[in-house]
Design an enzyme around this catalytic site. Structure first.
Site, PDB file in Angstrom:
ATOM      1  N   ARG A 116       0.847  -1.192   0.000  1.00  0.00           N
ATOM      2  CA  ARG A 116       0.000   0.000   0.000  1.00  0.00           C
ATOM      3  C   ARG A 116       0.884   1.243   0.000  1.00  0.00           C
ATOM      4  NH1 ARG A 116      -3.889   2.579   4.666  1.00  0.00           N
ATOM      5  NH2 ARG A 116      -4.939   4.079   3.297  1.00  0.00           N
ATOM      6  N   HIS A 117       0.414   2.293  -0.651  1.00  0.00           N
ATOM      7  CA  HIS A 117       1.167   3.544  -0.738  1.00  0.00           C
ATOM      8  C   HIS A 117       1.384   4.174   0.635  1.00  0.00           C
ATOM      9  CE1 HIS A 117      -2.374   5.990   0.143  1.00  0.00           C
ATOM     10  NE2 HIS A 117      -3.058   5.179  -0.646  1.00  0.00           N
ATOM     11  N   GLU A 161      -7.142   3.051  -7.205  1.00  0.00           N
ATOM     12  CA  GLU A 161      -8.038   2.885  -6.057  1.00  0.00           C
ATOM     13  C   GLU A 161      -9.506   2.861  -6.498  1.00  0.00           C
ATOM     14  OE1 GLU A 161      -8.777   1.625  -3.453  1.00  0.00           O
ATOM     15  OE2 GLU A 161      -7.934   2.794  -1.803  1.00  0.00           O
ATOM     16  N   HIS A 217     -12.937   3.996  -7.151  1.00  0.00           N
ATOM     17  CA  HIS A 217     -13.352   5.340  -7.552  1.00  0.00           C
ATOM     18  C   HIS A 217     -14.798   5.597  -7.141  1.00  0.00           C
ATOM     19  CE1 HIS A 217     -13.608   8.997  -9.736  1.00  0.00           C
ATOM     20  NE2 HIS A 217     -14.260   8.537 -10.782  1.00  0.00           N
TER      21      HIS A 217
END
Length: 217
Positions: A22-23, A97, A99
């Site tokens: 994950r970012h 991700e 939306h």
């Protein structure tokens, strides 16, 4: 194209290791607003998290391939890993991700309080916000991307850098065949999860030991 959750995989036609990352932390994470396809910058903490992830990723994996969502938060996170391993980053928009369309930039509190939206997003796979996506639409594109990646990179160590809900929906598909279980697979910022498709298991999940001086939020 659709993929059955009961597809049989054998070790010889899979990556030798497949991990999701994950970012790092963004301003949307701090402010608790939903940014799906909305591009958002990393916080100072997020930049530090990405740096620590890159510097320490070799303790967990020596990647051969790095593939990321093209949004800024994932590109910067993936680039930190890539720089440490002198590798390029491939971008795939299917890894973006969930939306929410017209409901982008809505606070989590508002989503929970308005028309039971949060429950519908969680419990109804085909519920689609105005101009947005459903769980099933996210599953379709994410699984399509993952299946192509594993076919193209058999035997390789692959890191996929994506987003919290998109990863959770994907893991819920492969592990539970039920995307409504995605809340069971929430990860922290820069969390690392290894997915073993041959055994339909998570050998590791939400690893954040690389974060030496900051909490993953």
């Amino acid at each position: 194209m659709s993929y059955a959750a009961d597809t049989l995989y054998t070790p010889e036609n899979l990556p030798s290791k497949l991990v999701f990352v994950r970012h790092a932390q963004t301003y949307a994470n701090v402010n608790r607003v939903w940014h799906g396809h909305t591009d958002t910058e990393l916080t100072d903490t997020g930049h530090l998290q990405a740096s620590q992830l890159g510097q320490n990723f070799h303790h967990y994996m020596q990647p051969d391939v790095i593939i990321a969502s093209p949004l800024l938060r994932t590109r910067l996170t993936a680039q930190a890993i890539a720089d440490a391993h002198q590798l390029p980053v491939s971008l795939d928009p299917r890894l973006m991700e969930f939306h929410l369309g017209d409901w982008e930039n809505t606070s989590f509190d508002d989503l929970q309080g308005k028309m039971a939206v949060a429950a519908r997003l969680r419990d109804e796979p085909d519920f689609t916000p105005p101009n947005g996506e459903s769980q099933n639409m996210v599953r379709q594109r994410m699984v399509e991307a993952v299946e192509e990646i594993i076919q193209e990179h058999a035997g390789a160590k692959v890191a996929i850098v994506s987003h919290g809900v998109a990863i959770a929906v994907t893991l819920a598909h492969y592990l539970a065949n039920d995307t409504t279980q995605w809340l069971n697979y929430n990860m922290s910022n820069t969390g690392i999860a290894e997915l073993c498709l041959a055994t339909r298991s998570l050998p590791s999940f939400n690893i954040t030991s690389h974060l030496l001086e900051t909490e993953a939020k």
